[in-house]
Design a protein around this motif. Structure first.
Motif, PDB file in Angstrom:
ATOM      1  N   LEU A   9      -5.774  -0.262   4.304  1.00  0.00           N
ATOM      2  CA  LEU A   9      -5.894  -1.309   3.296  1.00  0.00           C
ATOM      3  C   LEU A   9      -4.965  -2.462   3.668  1.00  0.00           C
ATOM      4  CD1 LEU A   9      -5.767   1.134   0.285  1.00  0.00           C
ATOM      5  CD2 LEU A   9      -7.756  -0.234   0.918  1.00  0.00           C
TER       6      LEU A   9
ATOM      7  N   ASN B 167       1.409   4.616   0.876  1.00  0.00           N
ATOM      8  CA  ASN B 167       0.776   5.418   1.916  1.00  0.00           C
ATOM      9  C   ASN B 167       1.739   6.516   2.361  1.00  0.00           C
ATOM     10  OD1 ASN B 167      -0.198   6.468   4.321  1.00  0.00           O
ATOM     11  ND2 ASN B 167      -0.713   4.487   5.212  1.00  0.00           N
TER      12      ASN B 167
ATOM     13  N   VAL C  72       0.850  -1.186   0.000  1.00  0.00           N
ATOM     14  CA  VAL C  72       0.000   0.000   0.000  1.00  0.00           C
ATOM     15  C   VAL C  72       0.891   1.242   0.000  1.00  0.00           C
ATOM     16  CG1 VAL C  72      -1.794   1.274   1.233  1.00  0.00           C
ATOM     17  CG2 VAL C  72      -1.814  -1.245   1.245  1.00  0.00           C
TER      18      VAL C  72
ATOM     19  N   PHE D  77      -6.075   5.078   4.467  1.00  0.00           N
ATOM     20  CA  PHE D  77      -5.134   4.113   3.918  1.00  0.00           C
ATOM     21  C   PHE D  77      -5.183   2.779   4.653  1.00  0.00           C
ATOM     22  CE2 PHE D  77      -3.647   8.201   2.538  1.00  0.00           C
ATOM     23  CZ  PHE D  77      -3.215   7.966   1.243  1.00  0.00           C
TER      24      PHE D  77
ATOM     25  N   GLN E 125       2.461  -1.314   4.491  1.00  0.00           N
ATOM     26  CA  GLN E 125       2.320   0.110   4.169  1.00  0.00           C
ATOM     27  C   GLN E 125       3.711   0.702   3.910  1.00  0.00           C
ATOM     28  OE1 GLN E 125      -0.975   1.869   4.751  1.00  0.00           O
ATOM     29  NE2 GLN E 125      -1.690  -0.250   4.659  1.00  0.00           N
TER      30      GLN E 125
ATOM     31  N   ILE F  39      -0.794  -1.125  -4.403  1.00  0.00           N
ATOM     32  CA  ILE F  39      -2.108  -0.560  -4.142  1.00  0.00           C
ATOM     33  C   ILE F  39      -1.944   0.935  -3.876  1.00  0.00           C
ATOM     34  CG2 ILE F  39      -4.190  -0.702  -2.724  1.00  0.00           C
ATOM     35  CD1 ILE F  39      -3.365  -3.409  -4.059  1.00  0.00           C
TER      36      ILE F  39
END
Length: 163
Positions: free
Chosen positions: A77, A43, A41, A75, A81, A61
């Motif tokens: 998800l 972020n 992710v 965020f 991260q 992502i």
């Protein structure tokens, strides 16, 4: 590498880089967090920087939302991260602004760092200013891609933040 976007839809659809990537079949949009598959992710609030050590990931992502509404909670998800290190925007809206990348720029920067420069160039080729992003960030992207891990990426980033 698969590119997935948790799509909020709160920006101008005509300027939305995530929607354009999806139209070309280069990314998949997801309208809810549960529908978004796990992956790295991107972020901006993450404590750990993306580095070549993350290159074994199958997917990236991104959260596509307005910078005005971006909050850390958005965020939430599935997946590790990672923040992107210092890069400047090449798009007409935020040109030259550090850390204010749009979705395609975030993906391209991440792909480059992860050793997927051809895919980064491919997704940027759909935008008339795409090459500008690579030109503006050529040196830092090359240096980040040569790092072994997140700590080295942050050391390189410090060279740009000192000035």
């Amino acid at each position: 590498m698969e590119l997935h976007v948790r799509y909020e839809g709160d920006d101008d659809p005509e300027k939305c880089t995530a929607r354009k990537l999806a139209r070309f079949g280069l990314a998949e949009l997801h309208r809810s967090t549960p529908a978004t598959p796990p992956g790295i992710v991107l972020n901006p609030f993450a404590e750990r920087a993306l580095s070549p050590a993350d290159a074994d990931a199958e997917r990236l992502i991104a959260l596509d939302c307005s910078w005005e509404t971006a909050q850390e909670e958005a965020f939430d998800l599935d997946g590790p991260q990672r923040s992107l290190p210092f890069l400047v925007a090449g798009n007409p809206v935020n040109y030259g602004t550090p850390f204010q990348l749009n979705t395609v720029e975030a993906f391209a920067g991440a792909l480059w760092i992860l050793g997927e420069s051809a895919q980064a160039e491919e997704i940027l080729s759909k935008f008339r200013w795409g090459e500008t992003f690579l030109d503006l960030n050529a040196e830092p992207l090359r240096r980040y891609a040569d790092c072994a891990d997140s700590a080295e990426v942050l050391d390189v980033q410090d060279d740009y933040l000192v000035d």
